[in-house]
Design an enzyme around this catalytic site. Structure first.
Site, mmCIF file in Angstrom:
data_model
loop_
_atom_site.group_PDB
_atom_site.id
_atom_site.type_symbol
_atom_site.label_atom_id
_atom_site.label_comp_id
_atom_site.label_asym_id
_atom_site.label_seq_id
_atom_site.Cartn_x
_atom_site.Cartn_y
_atom_site.Cartn_z
ATOM 1 N N HIS A 137 -56.483 -13.670 42.194
ATOM 2 C CA HIS A 137 -55.441 -13.147 41.304
ATOM 3 C C HIS A 137 -55.514 -11.627 41.163
ATOM 4 O O HIS A 137 -54.540 -10.996 40.736
ATOM 5 C CB HIS A 137 -55.498 -13.840 39.937
ATOM 6 C CG HIS A 137 -56.585 -13.365 39.031
ATOM 7 N ND1 HIS A 137 -57.755 -14.072 38.824
ATOM 8 C CD2 HIS A 137 -56.683 -12.253 38.236
ATOM 9 C CE1 HIS A 137 -58.508 -13.417 37.953
ATOM 10 N NE2 HIS A 137 -57.888 -12.321 37.587
ATOM 11 N N ASP A 167 -59.377 -19.444 43.366
ATOM 12 C CA ASP A 167 -59.172 -18.075 42.891
ATOM 13 C C ASP A 167 -60.207 -17.134 43.502
ATOM 14 O O ASP A 167 -60.839 -16.325 42.807
ATOM 15 C CB ASP A 167 -59.219 -17.999 41.366
ATOM 16 C CG ASP A 167 -58.638 -16.685 40.830
ATOM 17 O OD1 ASP A 167 -58.014 -15.952 41.621
ATOM 18 O OD2 ASP A 167 -58.831 -16.394 39.633
ATOM 19 N N GLY A 239 -60.286 -6.597 33.696
ATOM 20 C CA GLY A 239 -60.888 -5.656 34.637
ATOM 21 C C GLY A 239 -62.200 -6.159 35.196
ATOM 22 O O GLY A 239 -62.658 -5.702 36.242
ATOM 23 N N ASN A 240 -62.823 -7.127 34.506
ATOM 24 C CA ASN A 240 -64.051 -7.743 35.019
ATOM 25 C C ASN A 240 -63.765 -8.782 36.102
ATOM 26 O O ASN A 240 -64.692 -9.230 36.791
ATOM 27 C CB ASN A 240 -64.830 -8.438 33.900
ATOM 28 C CG ASN A 240 -65.748 -7.514 33.140
ATOM 29 O OD1 ASN A 240 -65.473 -7.139 32.015
ATOM 30 N ND2 ASN A 240 -66.855 -7.125 33.765
ATOM 31 N N SER A 241 -62.517 -9.210 36.241
ATOM 32 C CA SER A 241 -62.175 -10.290 37.169
ATOM 33 C C SER A 241 -62.670 -9.986 38.575
ATOM 34 O O SER A 241 -62.420 -8.910 39.120
ATOM 35 C CB SER A 241 -60.662 -10.500 37.207
ATOM 36 O OG SER A 241 -60.208 -11.052 36.001
ATOM 37 N N LEU A 293 -59.260 -37.637 51.248
ATOM 38 C CA LEU A 293 -59.736 -39.013 51.255
ATOM 39 C C LEU A 293 -58.586 -40.007 51.179
ATOM 40 O O LEU A 293 -58.655 -41.096 51.737
ATOM 41 C CB LEU A 293 -60.716 -39.229 50.101
ATOM 42 C CG LEU A 293 -61.476 -40.548 50.043
ATOM 43 C CD1 LEU A 293 -62.187 -40.826 51.360
ATOM 44 C CD2 LEU A 293 -62.481 -40.524 48.904
ATOM 45 N N GLY A 294 -57.522 -39.626 50.491
ATOM 46 C CA GLY A 294 -56.330 -40.475 50.470
ATOM 47 C C GLY A 294 -56.398 -41.612 49.473
ATOM 48 O O GLY A 294 -56.257 -42.778 49.836
#
Length: 491
Positions: A137, A167, A239-241, A293-294
């Site tokens: 992001h 992410d 801002g730490n992301s 896996l379905g």
């Protein structure tokens, strides 16, 4: 496809699974104590005093360590990221801009269009030749990415890999060589209560260091299909992301990702083991392929555990399987309870999603399951998960849910009617009915494994169940197949 089905949800999202685990050995030590020597009679043969052996638990993480030295060592591995994004054009002037000027301090361009906007984030170096990990992001829809090192050098960066579901993103700094690399630790071995250090770029204040502890693990916060966050009270702010969460050894154990709005001391980080799973694909292909896996699954509640005769409510209950899919080919059936994947226990249903998706398409996994009180193990060769399948609902559709003559199932306290094509529809509830697992519109397909074709078949199945027992109903709710635990009581 695998879909989690909540007992009370009206619809479920189809998904397939993933996440990772690594292990790091603990350490132990022994102490030997010898009792005081005793006098031995002259005519007795000397004996060797017994030795008592005491096994101590693993050595604890130190309560105090040199935080300043650790900070100094890891800060060169952390980078500040600035991204540029295009702003949509607009006519006129915003009232906020009239009083305070355009947001971000810029000026409106021609026809009221804003200049490009900037955003801040953090990352850390994983390769001396300029490969950097951050959050997806942070760089999503960015038209330009610049990275500043701790020594103030700046590089233009290109995004070489993205995984929006976790992410995570991988950047490459053009022309960078000889960069200090952040070692990757093990989030699996990380313990609640351990000290952790977050380094980032909060509010543009580059290379800010905060100290805290691991508050919890395996948190689900609704961020995506593979939620498995580390919770920490180390300060994390905008801002730490994308920044690293270090353990006291200076190893990255998490990637700081989210904060809880309005809460102090609650931040979340992606486990580093999840990064390790997808990093090779991000670097080689630029995207992540996951195994499929379905099947559809749901949590095992306490009532369902009683109906299934399980010792405890754990595992993932298979509600339906995709015809011809990996699960069907392996012999997995509706009503099975999956309790382990490749030897990793599935205690909570959502863990199935993560542990399957950590494997690539075409790989084989060992699935341990419970069927009729017996444990079995099957091998499934995974199909490829398509992106659209994470949100698609591919359970078998309802077949002609046209209610016929309404009747009642007195022992359950529900109003029912036959459904064309087979099954019994729930049309209402009698006063005082305590059947909470069923909803109006549900189509009952089975009771305790016996197919229900019509109202008479439902009554016959209920008659076989003992009063005071909990019956296992297989129902179709909308397009989703799931199980419900229904108490049987004399009325």
């Amino acid at each position: 496809m695998i879909q989690a089905v909540s007992p009370r949800s009206r619809a479920s999202a189809l998904a397939l699974l993933s996440i990772a685990a690594l292990s790091l050995g603990g350490c132990g030590q022994q102490a030997h104590a010898t009792p005081p020597s005793t006098q031995v009679a002259a005519d007795a043969a000397p004996t060797t005093p017994p030795v008592a052996t005491v096994t101590l638990p693993p050595a604890p993480v130190p309560a105090t360590f040199d935080v300043a030295a650790l900070s100094e060592r890891v800060r060169p591995m952390v980078v500040n990221i600035t991204t540029t994004h295009e702003s949509p054009g607009r006519e006129g002037l915003d009232p906020f801009d009239f009083f305070f000027g355009p947001q971000g301090g810029g000026r409106l361009g021609p026809r009221g269009q804003r200049p490009p906007q900037t955003a801040l984030g953090t990352g850390f170096v994983i390769d001396p030749n300029g490969y950097v990990v951050t959050n997806e992001h942070v760089v999503h829809d960015a038209t330009g990415v610049r990275v500043r090192l701790a020594d103030e050098r700046e590089f233009e960066a290109e995004v070489v890999g993205r995984d929006p579901k976790l992410d995570l993103a991988l950047l490459h700094l053009k022309g960078a060589t000889g960069l200090p690399v952040a070692p990757l630790g093990s989030s699996e071995q990380l313990r609640v209560g351990e000290h952790v250090l977050a380094v980032g770029n909060p509010f543009g204040l580059g290379h800010t260091v905060t100290l805290g502890i691991v508050s919890a693990k395996a948190r689900a916060i609704g961020a995506g299909p593979y939620d498995d966050f580390i919770q920490t009270d180390a300060s994390i702010n905008p801002g730490n992301s994308g920044g690293p969460l270090f353990n006291w050894r200076g190893e990255v154990v998490g990637i700081n990702t989210a904060i809880r709005a309005g809460a102090n001391g609650i931040g979340f980080a992606i486990p580093v083991d999840a990064l390790k799973d997808v990093l090779p694909q991000l670097r080689e292909k630029g995207f992540v392929e996951r195994g499929k896996l379905g099947l559809l699954f749901q949590p095992v509640t306490r009532d369902l555990a009683t109906a299934l005769k399980l010792d405890a409510p754990k595992g993932a209950l298979v509600a339906d399987v995709e015809p011809g899919g990996a699960a069907a080919r392996a012999g997995i059936k509706p009503g099975d309870v999956i309790v382990a994947v490749n030897g990793v226990q599935i205690l909570h249903a959502e863990e199935l999603r993560r542990n399957v998706a950590r494997n690539a398409p075409g790989s084989e996994i060992k699935v341990a399951l419970l069927r009729a009180d017996k444990r079995q193990e099957v091998v499934a060769k995974l199909d490829a998960l398509q992106d659209e399948e994470d949100d698609a609902n591919r359970a078998r559709p309802a077949q002609g849910a046209r209610p016929e003559r309404q009747q009642s199932a007195e022992k359950l306290g529900i109003q029912i009617s036959d459904v064309a094509g087979g099954g019994v529809r729930v049309d209402g509830f009698a006063q005082g009915s305590d059947v909470e697992e069923l909803q109006v519109g549900d189509v009952i397909l089975e009771v305790n494994g016996a197919p229900v074709k019509d109202a008479a078949g439902l009554r016959a199945a209920i008659a076989k169940a003992k009063d005071g027992s909990v019956a296992l109903f297989k129902v179709r709710r909308g397009k989703v197949i799931q199980f419900a635990a229904v108490p049987i009581r004399a009325r």
